[in-house]
Design an enzyme around this catalytic site. Structure first.
Site, PDB file in Angstrom:
ATOM      1  N   HIS A 153      -4.088   2.519  -0.720  1.00  0.00           N
ATOM      2  CA  HIS A 153      -4.389   1.859  -2.102  1.00  0.00           C
ATOM      3  C   HIS A 153      -3.018   1.181  -2.360  1.00  0.00           C
ATOM      4  O   HIS A 153      -1.987   1.537  -1.985  1.00  0.00           O
ATOM      5  CB  HIS A 153      -4.752   2.994  -3.246  1.00  0.00           C
ATOM      6  CG  HIS A 153      -5.628   3.741  -2.716  1.00  0.00           C
ATOM      7  ND1 HIS A 153      -5.780   5.064  -3.128  1.00  0.00           N
ATOM      8  CD2 HIS A 153      -7.013   3.462  -2.224  1.00  0.00           C
ATOM      9  CE1 HIS A 153      -7.050   5.699  -2.758  1.00  0.00           C
ATOM     10  NE2 HIS A 153      -7.500   4.497  -2.335  1.00  0.00           N
ATOM     11  N   LEU A 171       0.774  -1.444   0.090  1.00  0.00           N
ATOM     12  CA  LEU A 171       0.003   0.054  -0.049  1.00  0.00           C
ATOM     13  C   LEU A 171       0.782   1.303  -0.158  1.00  0.00           C
ATOM     14  O   LEU A 171       1.770   1.429   0.547  1.00  0.00           O
ATOM     15  CB  LEU A 171      -0.898  -0.111   1.218  1.00  0.00           C
ATOM     16  CG  LEU A 171      -1.742  -1.178   1.499  1.00  0.00           C
ATOM     17  CD1 LEU A 171      -2.565  -1.028   2.682  1.00  0.00           C
ATOM     18  CD2 LEU A 171      -2.798  -1.281   0.160  1.00  0.00           C
ATOM     19  N   ASP A 172       0.342   2.191  -0.476  1.00  0.00           N
ATOM     20  CA  ASP A 172       0.766   3.750  -0.325  1.00  0.00           C
ATOM     21  C   ASP A 172       0.303   4.392   0.771  1.00  0.00           C
ATOM     22  O   ASP A 172      -0.430   3.738   1.571  1.00  0.00           O
ATOM     23  CB  ASP A 172       0.480   4.497  -1.864  1.00  0.00           C
ATOM     24  CG  ASP A 172      -0.893   4.599  -2.184  1.00  0.00           C
ATOM     25  OD1 ASP A 172      -1.655   4.639  -1.106  1.00  0.00           O
ATOM     26  OD2 ASP A 172      -1.104   4.768  -3.362  1.00  0.00           O
ATOM     27  N   LEU A 173       0.490   5.735   0.814  1.00  0.00           N
ATOM     28  CA  LEU A 173       0.231   6.531   1.962  1.00  0.00           C
ATOM     29  C   LEU A 173      -1.342   6.526   1.852  1.00  0.00           C
ATOM     30  O   LEU A 173      -2.166   7.049   3.207  1.00  0.00           O
ATOM     31  CB  LEU A 173       0.687   7.796   2.041  1.00  0.00           C
ATOM     32  CG  LEU A 173       2.468   7.972   2.292  1.00  0.00           C
ATOM     33  CD1 LEU A 173       2.880   9.452   2.041  1.00  0.00           C
ATOM     34  CD2 LEU A 173       2.767   7.280   3.665  1.00  0.00           C
ATOM     35  N   TYR A 174      -2.069   6.200   0.905  1.00  0.00           N
ATOM     36  CA  TYR A 174      -3.625   6.483   0.903  1.00  0.00           C
ATOM     37  C   TYR A 174      -4.259   5.235   0.928  1.00  0.00           C
ATOM     38  O   TYR A 174      -5.601   5.369   0.970  1.00  0.00           O
ATOM     39  CB  TYR A 174      -3.893   7.157  -0.493  1.00  0.00           C
ATOM     40  CG  TYR A 174      -3.083   8.425  -0.822  1.00  0.00           C
ATOM     41  CD1 TYR A 174      -3.750   9.639  -0.343  1.00  0.00           C
ATOM     42  CD2 TYR A 174      -2.242   8.375  -1.841  1.00  0.00           C
ATOM     43  CE1 TYR A 174      -2.910  10.825  -0.448  1.00  0.00           C
ATOM     44  CE2 TYR A 174      -1.574   9.808  -1.741  1.00  0.00           C
ATOM     45  CZ  TYR A 174      -2.101  10.969  -1.328  1.00  0.00           C
ATOM     46  OH  TYR A 174      -1.456  11.980  -1.364  1.00  0.00           O
TER      47      TYR A 174
END
Length: 139
Positions: A19, A14-17
């Site tokens: 997603h 995952l990324d910071l959002y």
């Protein structure tokens, strides 16, 4: 028919959002291409002949985000086979609802370390690659 590759989304994808990071999709797609090659193409056959399938282009179209815990099915098949390259089509869908997450077209060639340029995709090499063309399952 090819068995779709199952990937479960983990926290490190995952990324910071929250997603799946776009770069991780490249890894997911590569995992599915290896699985297809193992199932239909005989990885050992290529290794014995020192042949390498190399990616020259990837076009990914992201449709919706995948998030933690999603189980993704990756459907992979050879779409076209030309004189010196081919295109593999891949679709990533959520297992729970079948919704399309991303789709990709991957252009590849076959190289040999002691020969210049891409190999001609004829003869036994072409026949082995054509097996991938009919390996599609519900995609």
């Amino acid at each position: 028919m090819a068995t779709p590759t199952l990937i479960k989304v983990r926290g490190y994808h995952l990324d910071l959002y929250g997603h799946v990071n776009n770069a991780r999709y490249l890894e997911f797609l590569e995992e599915a291409r290896w699985a297809l090659l193992e199932e239909y193409g005989g990885v050992q056959w290529y290794a014995e002949r020192e042949l390498a399938l190399v990616v020259s282009r990837i076009d990914i179209r992201y449709k919706r985000p995948a998030t933690m815990g999603d189980e993704l099915l990756i459907h992979t098949r050879l779409a076209t086979l030309g004189e010196k390259d081919g295109v593999i089509e891949q679709r990533i869908v959520r297992q729970d609802n079948g919704k399309l997450v991303a789709e990709a077209e991957v252009t590849f060639a076959v190289l040999h370390p002691r020969e210049q340029g891409a190999q001609s995709l004829v003869g036994e090499l072409g026949e082995r690659l054509r097996r991938l063309q009919y390996a599609v399952e519900g995609a």
